[in-house]
Every structure is written in structure tokens, then in C-alpha cells.
Design a protein around this motif. Structure first.
Motif, PDB file in Angstrom:
ATOM      1  N   TYR A  23      -4.079  -3.617  -2.518  1.00 32.63           N
ATOM      2  CA  TYR A  23      -3.496  -4.854  -1.995  1.00 32.63           C
ATOM      3  C   TYR A  23      -4.390  -5.330  -0.861  1.00 32.63           C
ATOM      4  O   TYR A  23      -4.564  -4.629   0.140  1.00 32.63           O
ATOM      5  N   TYR A  47      -4.955  -0.159  -8.190  1.00 36.71           N
ATOM      6  CA  TYR A  47      -3.779  -0.541  -7.408  1.00 36.71           C
ATOM      7  C   TYR A  47      -4.150  -0.670  -5.932  1.00 36.71           C
ATOM      8  O   TYR A  47      -4.047   0.269  -5.151  1.00 36.71           O
ATOM      9  N   ILE A  75       5.442  -3.852 -11.445  1.00 31.94           N
ATOM     10  CA  ILE A  75       5.146  -2.608 -10.727  1.00 31.94           C
ATOM     11  C   ILE A  75       6.418  -1.765 -10.626  1.00 31.94           C
ATOM     12  O   ILE A  75       7.438  -2.242 -10.165  1.00 31.94           O
ATOM     13  N   LEU A  97       0.347   5.399  -7.599  1.00 28.98           N
ATOM     14  CA  LEU A  97      -0.565   4.433  -8.218  1.00 28.98           C
ATOM     15  C   LEU A  97      -1.808   4.354  -7.339  1.00 28.98           C
ATOM     16  O   LEU A  97      -1.755   3.847  -6.233  1.00 28.98           O
ATOM     17  N   SER A  98      -2.909   4.867  -7.842  1.00 26.04           N
ATOM     18  CA  SER A  98      -4.082   5.047  -6.991  1.00 26.04           C
ATOM     19  C   SER A  98      -5.009   3.824  -7.008  1.00 26.04           C
ATOM     20  O   SER A  98      -5.050   3.069  -7.978  1.00 26.04           O
ATOM     21  N   PRO A  99      -5.780   3.664  -5.923  1.00 29.16           N
ATOM     22  CA  PRO A  99      -6.797   2.594  -5.880  1.00 29.16           C
ATOM     23  C   PRO A  99      -7.807   2.716  -7.017  1.00 29.16           C
ATOM     24  O   PRO A  99      -8.321   1.714  -7.493  1.00 29.16           O
ATOM     25  N   PHE A 137       2.572   1.649  -3.455  1.00 27.93           N
ATOM     26  CA  PHE A 137       1.665   2.219  -4.450  1.00 27.93           C
ATOM     27  C   PHE A 137       1.537   3.734  -4.257  1.00 27.93           C
ATOM     28  O   PHE A 137       1.533   4.496  -5.228  1.00 27.93           O
ATOM     29  N   GLU A 152      -7.217   3.391  -9.976  1.00 22.47           N
ATOM     30  CA  GLU A 152      -6.641   2.720 -11.158  1.00 22.47           C
ATOM     31  C   GLU A 152      -6.532   1.214 -10.929  1.00 22.47           C
ATOM     32  O   GLU A 152      -6.034   0.485 -11.776  1.00 22.47           O
ATOM     33  N   LYS A 206      -4.144  -9.434 -10.444  1.00 18.56           N
ATOM     34  CA  LYS A 206      -2.981  -9.583 -11.324  1.00 18.56           C
ATOM     35  C   LYS A 206      -1.822 -10.294 -10.638  1.00 18.56           C
ATOM     36  O   LYS A 206      -0.892 -10.754 -11.302  1.00 18.56           O
ATOM     37  N   TRP A 219       5.450  -8.667 -11.051  1.00 21.89           N
ATOM     38  CA  TRP A 219       4.148  -8.113 -11.405  1.00 21.89           C
ATOM     39  C   TRP A 219       4.237  -6.898 -12.333  1.00 21.89           C
ATOM     40  O   TRP A 219       3.228  -6.386 -12.792  1.00 21.89           O
ATOM     41  N   THR A 244       0.844  -1.203   0.000  1.00 16.88           N
ATOM     42  CA  THR A 244       0.000   0.000   0.000  1.00 16.88           C
ATOM     43  C   THR A 244       0.875   1.248   0.000  1.00 16.88           C
ATOM     44  O   THR A 244       0.637   2.205  -0.758  1.00 16.88           O
ATOM     45  N   ALA A 266       7.199  -7.484  -6.738  1.00 17.16           N
ATOM     46  CA  ALA A 266       6.771  -6.287  -7.487  1.00 17.16           C
ATOM     47  C   ALA A 266       7.353  -6.285  -8.897  1.00 17.16           C
ATOM     48  O   ALA A 266       6.668  -5.929  -9.869  1.00 17.16           O
TER      49      ALA A 266
END
Length: 257
Positions: free
Chosen positions: A35, A33, A257, A27-29, A22, A31, A57, A255, A19, A252
Motif C-alpha cells: 500500500y 500486497y 481482500i 499477504l506479503s509484499p 496485509f 506477492e 488493483k 478489492w 499494511t 478492502a
């Protein structure tokens, strides 16, 4: 969306870590993102989890599912295949689920750094791995790849497993003068049982000196009773926090990120 699967997740490191990651990367929720923690009473619930959360993902996997998750995956990374345990899953766009083991990456990189910083000439001694569980398997493969010889020890001689070819002895029969790197892969000493430590004999603990390296995969508390015993005798010590961060960053990367 990303998350962690396990049985009891109330003390999870991962949600806070990702969290915050992000947030730092903006990287916003909104969008997607996020956990989340997914407690599963049994591993068979994994299929429902995937079905009900099509935006997933990636997942981390913790106790007790690092081995039992494997039949539910489509592919295994070669390292995870060797270790026979998975702690990270990547879910491709077509739904393909690939298993990885980033415990290996986190441990190997932190151990190399620890040994190199403390021993400029390299490490040519034999390691002793305390415990024979899932984490011990990642440690085993990492030591093999670093060309460090090792033996295992567990609380019972009956804990020998088919996928290992090693000698297992009760703790009391080990002579640690043969091992200058001692790695605790057990939960002994983990909060709240902070007074516990691996049951090497007191005679063995008394032999530890400045030539020893003690690595404890436990990171809470920061200094376990095992590490304190070593530090008091002049040994070089490290806990599992750097490994934990390393395995999270490796996940990460997997994935994207």
C-alpha cells in the motif's frame, strides 16, 4: 498493489491500516500486497500514475480529488453517482476503473449503531449537518437512506450548491432545539487546531442536554472541542474513527481482500 491518492498525505491513516491488515492476513509484499502513498499536485497526473503502475488493483482517494477524479473513471457505483464523489477505486483486470464511495458505508453503519445503542426506540428527530463539502454529501445520502430528515448549515449563505435542495443559514441563525442529531462534517477542531469548533452560538451550545446526539467526523483528536462541549452537557457523542475503519474495510471488500 494498492494505494492512496491526494495532495498532502503525510498524516495518512490508510497506509498504516492496510499494511497492518496485509500482515495479519499473511499477504506479503512479495506477492504484490503493498500500500503506497501517491501525492498528486494535480488530478491530471492520475493517468500517468495508472500507466506507470500496471500492477495497481485499487486506490483510495482523499482531499481534494474526490470529485475531480470522476472524469478519469470508466464507471461509477450507484451510491457514488448519487453522492457525486469517489473515495475508492477498483481497477479490473482489463483496466476498467470503477469508482465507489465507502465514506457513505462507514458513516451509515456507524451512525445506525450509535443511534440504536443510545436510543432503543429508534431516531425520529431531525438532523443538522454542519458543512456542505464532500463529506457532507455522503452524510446527506446516508441520512436519506435511513429516513432521517435533515438540514444543512454553513459559514456562508453563499455556499448553496446546485446539487442540493436545502435551506442554508449562517450558524448564528440556527435554533438547535429543532435538531437532536448534530453532525460536524467540517475539519474544525482537527489536529493541530484542537481549540476550534463549529461556530454555533454559545446560546445554542448551552441548550444541548442528554437528549442530543453529537457526531464529529474528525477523529484526531479523539475528543474534539465540539464533542467536549456536548459531553459536558450530557449529550451522547461519537467521533469519526469507527466511520474511518468502516470505510477502509468496505474498500478492502471491494478489492476482494
Amino acid at each position: 498493489m494498492f494505494g492512496l491518492i491526494g495532495k498532502k498525505l503525510s498524516h495518512s491513516f490508510s497506509k498504516k491500516y492496510f499494511t497492518e491488515k496485509f500482515q495479519k492476513l499473511n499477504l506479503s509484499p512479495k506477492e504484490g500486497y503493498m500500500y503506497e502513498l501517491f501525492e498528486l499536485d494535480k488530478i491530471e497526473e492520475f493517468e500517468n500514475l495508472i500507466r506507470e503502475n500496471p500492477i495497481l488493483k485499487g486506490l483510495n482517494v482523499t482531499i481534494p480529488y474526490k470529485k475531480s477524479i470522476i472524469p478519469f473513471l470508466d464507471k461509477l457505483d450507484p451510491v457514488a453517482q448519487r453522492i457525486e464523489a469517489v473515495n475508492t477505486i477498483k481497477i479490473e483486470k482489463d483496466g476498467t476503473k470503477i469508482g465507489y464511495n465507502t465514506d457513505y458505508i462507514g458513516f451509515k453503519s456507524s451512525l445506525e449503531k450509535f443511534l440504536y445503542q443510545k436510543s432503543k426506540t429508534g431516531f425520529k428527530e431531525t438532523a443538522l449537518i454542519l458543512g456542505t463539502g464532500g463529506a457532507a454529501q455522503a452524510v446527506k445520502i446516508a441520512l436519506e437512506d435511513l429516513n432521517i430528515k435533515f438540514d444543512f448549515v454553513s459559514s456562508s449563505i453563499n455556499q448553496i450548491q446546485d446539487n442540493f435542495t436545502y435551506q442554508t443559514l449562517p450558524y448564528s441563525e440556527i435554533d438547535i432545539t429543532n435538531y437532536k442529531l448534530i453532525i460536524n462534517t467540517t475539519p474544525l477542531g482537527m489536529y493541530p487546531n484542537i481549540d476550534d469548533f463549529p461556530p454555533l452560538s454559545e446560546e445554542n451550545y448551552s441548550k444541548i442536554d442528554a437528549n442530543y446526539f453529537l457526531y464529529d467526523l474528525v477523529y484526531n483528536p479523539e475528543e474534539t472541542a465540539f464533542l467536549t462541549k456536548g459531553k459536558n452537557k450530557g449529550a451522547k457523542i461519537i467521533n469519526g474513527l469507527e466511520m474511518l475503519h468502516g470505510q477502509a474495510e468496505a474498500a478492502a471488500d471491494i478489492w476482494g481482500i
